[in-house]
Motif scaffolding. Structure first.
Motif, mmCIF file in Angstrom:
data_model
loop_
_atom_site.group_PDB
_atom_site.id
_atom_site.type_symbol
_atom_site.label_atom_id
_atom_site.label_comp_id
_atom_site.label_asym_id
_atom_site.label_seq_id
_atom_site.Cartn_x
_atom_site.Cartn_y
_atom_site.Cartn_z
ATOM 1 N N TRP A 99 0.853 -1.203 0.000
ATOM 2 C CA TRP A 99 0.000 0.000 0.000
ATOM 3 C C TRP A 99 0.879 1.239 0.000
ATOM 4 C CZ3 TRP A 99 -4.997 0.947 -0.770
ATOM 5 C CH2 TRP A 99 -5.496 2.202 -0.428
ATOM 6 N N GLN A 100 0.479 2.251 -0.767
ATOM 7 C CA GLN A 100 1.215 3.519 -0.806
ATOM 8 C C GLN A 100 0.269 4.688 -0.595
ATOM 9 O OE1 GLN A 100 3.295 3.737 -4.559
ATOM 10 N NE2 GLN A 100 4.828 2.243 -3.934
ATOM 11 N N GLU A 101 0.832 5.756 -0.076
ATOM 12 C CA GLU A 101 0.067 6.979 0.082
ATOM 13 C C GLU A 101 -0.458 7.394 -1.289
ATOM 14 O OE1 GLU A 101 0.835 11.566 1.435
ATOM 15 O OE2 GLU A 101 2.106 10.005 2.316
ATOM 16 N N GLY A 102 -1.703 7.784 -1.350
ATOM 17 C CA GLY A 102 -2.299 8.171 -2.629
ATOM 18 C C GLY A 102 -3.119 7.059 -3.265
ATOM 19 N N ASP A 103 -3.020 5.840 -2.749
ATOM 20 C CA ASP A 103 -3.776 4.717 -3.311
ATOM 21 C C ASP A 103 -5.282 4.881 -3.130
ATOM 22 O OD1 ASP A 103 -1.589 3.448 -4.353
ATOM 23 O OD2 ASP A 103 -1.464 1.901 -2.802
ATOM 24 N N THR A 104 -5.683 5.753 -2.215
ATOM 25 C CA THR A 104 -7.121 5.960 -2.026
ATOM 26 C C THR A 104 -7.763 6.572 -3.274
ATOM 27 O OG1 THR A 104 -6.601 8.031 -0.890
ATOM 28 C CG2 THR A 104 -7.128 6.115 0.496
ATOM 29 N N MET A 105 -6.940 7.096 -4.173
ATOM 30 C CA MET A 105 -7.453 7.594 -5.451
ATOM 31 C C MET A 105 -8.091 6.429 -6.235
ATOM 32 S SD MET A 105 -5.390 9.737 -8.347
ATOM 33 C CE MET A 105 -4.480 8.437 -9.163
ATOM 34 N N TYR A 106 -7.514 5.252 -6.091
ATOM 35 C CA TYR A 106 -8.021 4.049 -6.774
ATOM 36 C C TYR A 106 -8.913 3.206 -5.870
ATOM 37 C CZ TYR A 106 -3.943 5.308 -9.570
ATOM 38 O OH TYR A 106 -3.004 5.990 -10.307
ATOM 39 N N TYR A 107 -8.601 3.207 -4.589
ATOM 40 C CA TYR A 107 -9.309 2.378 -3.609
ATOM 41 C C TYR A 107 -9.781 3.276 -2.474
ATOM 42 C CZ TYR A 107 -6.258 -0.619 -6.333
ATOM 43 O OH TYR A 107 -5.581 -1.202 -7.380
ATOM 44 N N PRO A 108 -10.960 3.904 -2.628
ATOM 45 C CA PRO A 108 -11.415 4.928 -1.680
ATOM 46 C C PRO A 108 -11.562 4.460 -0.237
ATOM 47 C CG PRO A 108 -13.003 4.631 -3.500
ATOM 48 C CD PRO A 108 -11.868 3.700 -3.731
ATOM 49 N N ASP A 109 -11.800 3.161 -0.025
ATOM 50 C CA ASP A 109 -11.956 2.663 1.345
ATOM 51 C C ASP A 109 -10.622 2.311 1.999
ATOM 52 O OD1 ASP A 109 -14.682 3.023 1.172
ATOM 53 O OD2 ASP A 109 -15.084 0.938 0.608
ATOM 54 N N GLY A 110 -9.519 2.671 1.356
ATOM 55 C CA GLY A 110 -8.199 2.435 1.938
ATOM 56 C C GLY A 110 -7.713 1.007 1.775
ATOM 57 N N VAL A 111 -6.752 0.658 2.597
ATOM 58 C CA VAL A 111 -6.089 -0.643 2.500
ATOM 59 C C VAL A 111 -7.056 -1.812 2.711
ATOM 60 C CG1 VAL A 111 -5.308 -0.843 4.892
ATOM 61 C CG2 VAL A 111 -3.909 -1.817 3.063
ATOM 62 N N THR A 112 -8.171 -1.561 3.375
ATOM 63 C CA THR A 112 -9.154 -2.626 3.602
ATOM 64 C C THR A 112 -10.235 -2.665 2.522
ATOM 65 O OG1 THR A 112 -10.466 -1.203 5.033
ATOM 66 C CG2 THR A 112 -8.795 -2.593 6.105
ATOM 67 N N ASP A 113 -10.128 -1.804 1.515
ATOM 68 C CA ASP A 113 -11.113 -1.764 0.422
ATOM 69 C C ASP A 113 -11.238 -3.161 -0.194
ATOM 70 O OD1 ASP A 113 -12.447 -1.344 -2.097
ATOM 71 O OD2 ASP A 113 -11.874 0.772 -1.993
ATOM 72 N N PRO A 114 -12.446 -3.715 -0.259
ATOM 73 C CA PRO A 114 -12.605 -5.060 -0.820
ATOM 74 C C PRO A 114 -12.265 -5.123 -2.312
ATOM 75 C CG PRO A 114 -14.742 -4.102 -0.239
ATOM 76 C CD PRO A 114 -13.689 -3.156 0.251
ATOM 77 N N ASP A 115 -12.208 -3.969 -2.988
ATOM 78 C CA ASP A 115 -11.868 -3.963 -4.410
ATOM 79 C C ASP A 115 -10.368 -3.753 -4.644
ATOM 80 O OD1 ASP A 115 -12.729 -4.344 -7.059
ATOM 81 O OD2 ASP A 115 -12.659 -2.177 -7.433
ATOM 82 N N TYR A 116 -9.582 -3.808 -3.581
ATOM 83 C CA TYR A 116 -8.123 -3.688 -3.674
ATOM 84 C C TYR A 116 -7.517 -5.050 -3.415
ATOM 85 C CZ TYR A 116 -3.394 -2.772 -1.776
ATOM 86 O OH TYR A 116 -2.046 -2.803 -1.499
ATOM 87 N N CYS A 117 -6.658 -5.489 -4.335
ATOM 88 C CA CYS A 117 -5.954 -6.751 -4.116
ATOM 89 C C CYS A 117 -4.535 -6.656 -4.668
ATOM 90 C CB CYS A 117 -6.704 -7.935 -4.716
ATOM 91 S SG CYS A 117 -6.709 -7.998 -6.510
ATOM 92 N N VAL A 118 -3.761 -7.665 -4.369
ATOM 93 C CA VAL A 118 -2.366 -7.735 -4.773
ATOM 94 C C VAL A 118 -2.212 -8.878 -5.774
ATOM 95 C CG1 VAL A 118 -0.016 -8.204 -3.953
ATOM 96 C CG2 VAL A 118 -1.586 -6.836 -2.557
ATOM 97 N N LEU A 119 -1.489 -8.599 -6.847
ATOM 98 C CA LEU A 119 -1.112 -9.651 -7.788
ATOM 99 C C LEU A 119 0.329 -10.029 -7.481
ATOM 100 C CD1 LEU A 119 -2.579 -8.333 -11.167
ATOM 101 C CD2 LEU A 119 -3.545 -10.058 -9.624
#
Length: 140
Positions: A99-119
């Motif tokens: 996770w990086q600062e500014g990622d909320t631009m893509y994942y508004p709910d932050g690091v716990t956003d269910p639409d955020y994942c790691v490949l």
């Protein structure tokens, strides 16, 4: 001839802003997508990227984990393709790791956003092109 594939390819990956990831669709055709540069890498064996859990690519990797990543250095007209397997990680440790600062631009709910994942890509082999020659190599 490359003297040290890990160093040559690793330096290339670190300098480029775009990675192209390949997956196999449900009909067996290859598909490709441009991505932002990897967030983390362990040598050239393991590469981590971020994406949306709801994406077509994630669905394809869950169905068939065969994958490739291509990096293209247009300035020096060279490229490298890494072949391997892609895992979709949704656990909090993996998500927090890249996770990086500014990622909320893509994942508004932050690091716990269910639409955020790691490949997580794990390479087994590669092919490097430079100076009008290609060479295959094994990733160890």
């Amino acid at each position: 001839m490359m003297k040290d594939a890990e160093k040559t390819v690793g330096n290339m990956i670190d300098k480029l802003k775009t990675a192209f990831i390949g997956s196999i669709d449900g009909e067996g055709f290859p598909t490709i997508k441009a991505m932002l540069q990897p967030r983390k890498r362990e040598g050239i064996k393991t590469i981590y990227l971020t994406t949306n859990t709801s994406s077509m690519r994630v669905a394809q990797y869950r169905e068939n984990n065969h994958a490739c990543i291509y990096f293209c250095d247009t300035r020096f007209f060279r490229g490298v393709m890494l072949r391997g397997m892609m895992e979709v990680l949704t656990d909090s440790a993996s998500k927090e790791m890249i996770w990086q600062e500014g990622d909320t631009m893509y994942y508004p709910d932050g690091v716990t956003d269910p639409d955020y994942c790691v490949l997580k890509f794990t390479a087994v082999s590669g092919r490097f092109y430079s100076n009008f020659k290609s060479e295959d190599f094994v990733v160890g």
